[in-house]
Design a protein around this motif. Structure first.
Motif, mmCIF file in Angstrom:
data_model
loop_
_atom_site.group_PDB
_atom_site.id
_atom_site.type_symbol
_atom_site.label_atom_id
_atom_site.label_comp_id
_atom_site.label_asym_id
_atom_site.label_seq_id
_atom_site.Cartn_x
_atom_site.Cartn_y
_atom_site.Cartn_z
ATOM 1 N N GLY A 117 86.229 57.415 52.416
ATOM 2 C CA GLY A 117 86.073 58.851 52.249
ATOM 3 C C GLY A 117 85.431 59.547 53.429
ATOM 4 N N ALA A 118 85.054 58.807 54.476
ATOM 5 C CA ALA A 118 84.395 59.414 55.633
ATOM 6 C C ALA A 118 85.403 59.611 56.763
ATOM 7 C CB ALA A 118 83.234 58.538 56.096
ATOM 8 N N SER A 119 84.964 60.254 57.828
ATOM 9 C CA SER A 119 85.822 60.521 58.977
ATOM 10 C C SER A 119 85.563 59.489 60.067
ATOM 11 C CB SER A 119 85.551 61.933 59.521
ATOM 12 O OG SER A 119 84.198 62.027 59.969
ATOM 13 N N TRP A 120 86.389 59.568 61.145
ATOM 14 C CA TRP A 120 86.237 58.634 62.255
ATOM 15 C C TRP A 120 84.911 58.817 62.976
ATOM 16 C CZ3 TRP A 120 88.597 54.331 63.681
ATOM 17 C CH2 TRP A 120 89.859 54.044 63.140
ATOM 18 N N GLN A 121 84.319 60.007 62.875
ATOM 19 C CA GLN A 121 83.043 60.234 63.536
ATOM 20 C C GLN A 121 81.932 59.351 62.967
ATOM 21 O OE1 GLN A 121 85.179 62.594 62.746
ATOM 22 N NE2 GLN A 121 85.667 63.405 64.792
ATOM 23 N N THR A 175 88.647 34.775 70.560
ATOM 24 C CA THR A 175 87.271 34.289 70.723
ATOM 25 C C THR A 175 86.262 35.415 70.560
ATOM 26 O OG1 THR A 175 87.411 34.622 73.126
ATOM 27 C CG2 THR A 175 87.997 32.438 72.265
ATOM 28 N N HIS A 176 86.733 36.654 70.614
ATOM 29 C CA HIS A 176 85.867 37.818 70.437
ATOM 30 C C HIS A 176 86.673 38.922 69.769
ATOM 31 C CE1 HIS A 176 83.966 41.681 71.549
ATOM 32 N NE2 HIS A 176 82.837 40.997 71.486
ATOM 33 N N VAL A 177 86.072 39.599 68.807
ATOM 34 C CA VAL A 177 86.745 40.657 68.060
ATOM 35 C C VAL A 177 85.817 41.863 67.999
ATOM 36 C CG1 VAL A 177 87.745 41.345 65.851
ATOM 37 C CG2 VAL A 177 88.065 38.999 66.675
ATOM 38 N N ARG A 178 86.351 43.040 68.261
ATOM 39 C CA ARG A 178 85.607 44.280 68.045
ATOM 40 C C ARG A 178 86.176 44.956 66.809
ATOM 41 N NH1 ARG A 178 84.621 48.719 72.682
ATOM 42 N NH2 ARG A 178 83.051 47.162 73.254
ATOM 43 N N GLU A 179 85.357 45.077 65.812
ATOM 44 C CA GLU A 179 85.789 45.603 64.517
ATOM 45 C C GLU A 179 85.245 47.015 64.324
ATOM 46 O OE1 GLU A 179 86.179 43.523 60.217
ATOM 47 O OE2 GLU A 179 84.125 43.726 60.954
ATOM 48 N N THR A 180 86.138 47.913 63.928
ATOM 49 C CA THR A 180 85.748 49.302 63.634
ATOM 50 C C THR A 180 85.906 49.544 62.142
ATOM 51 O OG1 THR A 180 86.485 50.031 65.834
ATOM 52 C CG2 THR A 180 86.194 51.720 64.145
#
Length: 244
Positions: A151-155, A141-146
């Motif tokens: 080509g970029a970093s996790w920052q 019912t809820h999703v947190r998408e990252t």
């Protein structure tokens, strides 16, 4: 010498003359009748009672929306939700289990109303998982998408919080059965379990299913003979989460 045999004589009726003994006798009779009535009413020895939980088995599955392709239902549901502030980015922020866990930038995912529809929507089959077990299923019912740019970093990753409003359009279908050794007359499991007489029943043949809410109040009774259908609204009522 003649020996006469001993004779014992018992009176046909004994009458108590002492008023105290009469009162005690009547009181003991009353207690006996009360105990016997309680035993018959509570334990019901003419009925067979058994714990069936350990022998209960069931299966669940997610049905297509409204039991069909569900395209019209999904359209109506999405039109009702897309105009709400809940699905407007930036309109609401939410806190998690503590004040430091802040969920922002909420939006709602649009359902794909056909299997051929392209990007920008989610297929209904993408928001539930019923493959791990016959007796368990997961509905998102809820999703947190990252999202990490290519080509970029996790920052530089960006997070997006997504509600799945069309999850409420699903219906859960389930059935259950049990097969167990018949208990002995005094209520224990027989020693020879595999060769003993069996008791079996199922919701598809001869078991009535009473659906109750979190307070134990009956919602409805399902007759045997078909799958038990529960909407998401039914499940929320059973969990005491209706309207939350």
């Amino acid at each position: 010498m003649r020996v006469c045999p001993m004779r014992l004589r018992f009176p046909v009726q004994v009458e108590l003359q002492n008023p105290r003994l009469v009162a005690l006798y009547n009181f003991m009779c009353f207690l006996t009748i009360l105990a016997l009535g309680s035993w018959l009413g509570v334990l019901r020895p003419w009925e067979d009672w058994a714990q069936v939980g350990a022998f209960m088995h069931g299966s669940m599955r997610i049905m297509p929306v409204d039991g069909s392709t569900g395209e019209d239902s999904l359209r109506r549901l999405w039109h009702r939700w897309e105009a709400k502030p809940l699905c407007t980015p930036g309109a609401h922020n939410y806190f998690g289990q503590n004040q430091h866990e802040r969920w922002t930038n909420h939006t709602c995912v649009r359902p794909c109303v056909s299997r051929l529809e392209g990007s920008g929507c989610w297929q209904p089959t993408e928001v539930y998982d019923d493959t791990n077990s016959d007796s368990q299923l997961f509905v998102a019912t809820h999703v947190r998408e990252t999202v990490v740019p290519q080509g970029a970093s996790w920052q530089s990753a960006k997070q997006q919080n997504i509600f799945v409003p069309f999850a409420e359009a699903f219906t859960v279908a389930l059935n259950y059965h049990y097969n167990m050794p018949k208990p002995t007359w005094y209520g224990t499991t027989p020693l020879e379990v595999f060769s003993s007489e069996r008791l079996s029943a199922s919701s598809e043949r001869n078991l009535y299913t009473v659906i109750v809410n979190s307070d134990g109040k009956e919602l409805r009774t399902v007759q045997p003979g078909s799958e038990i259908l529960l909407t998401m609204q039914d499940i929320l009522k059973m969990a005491g989460q209706e309207g939350k």
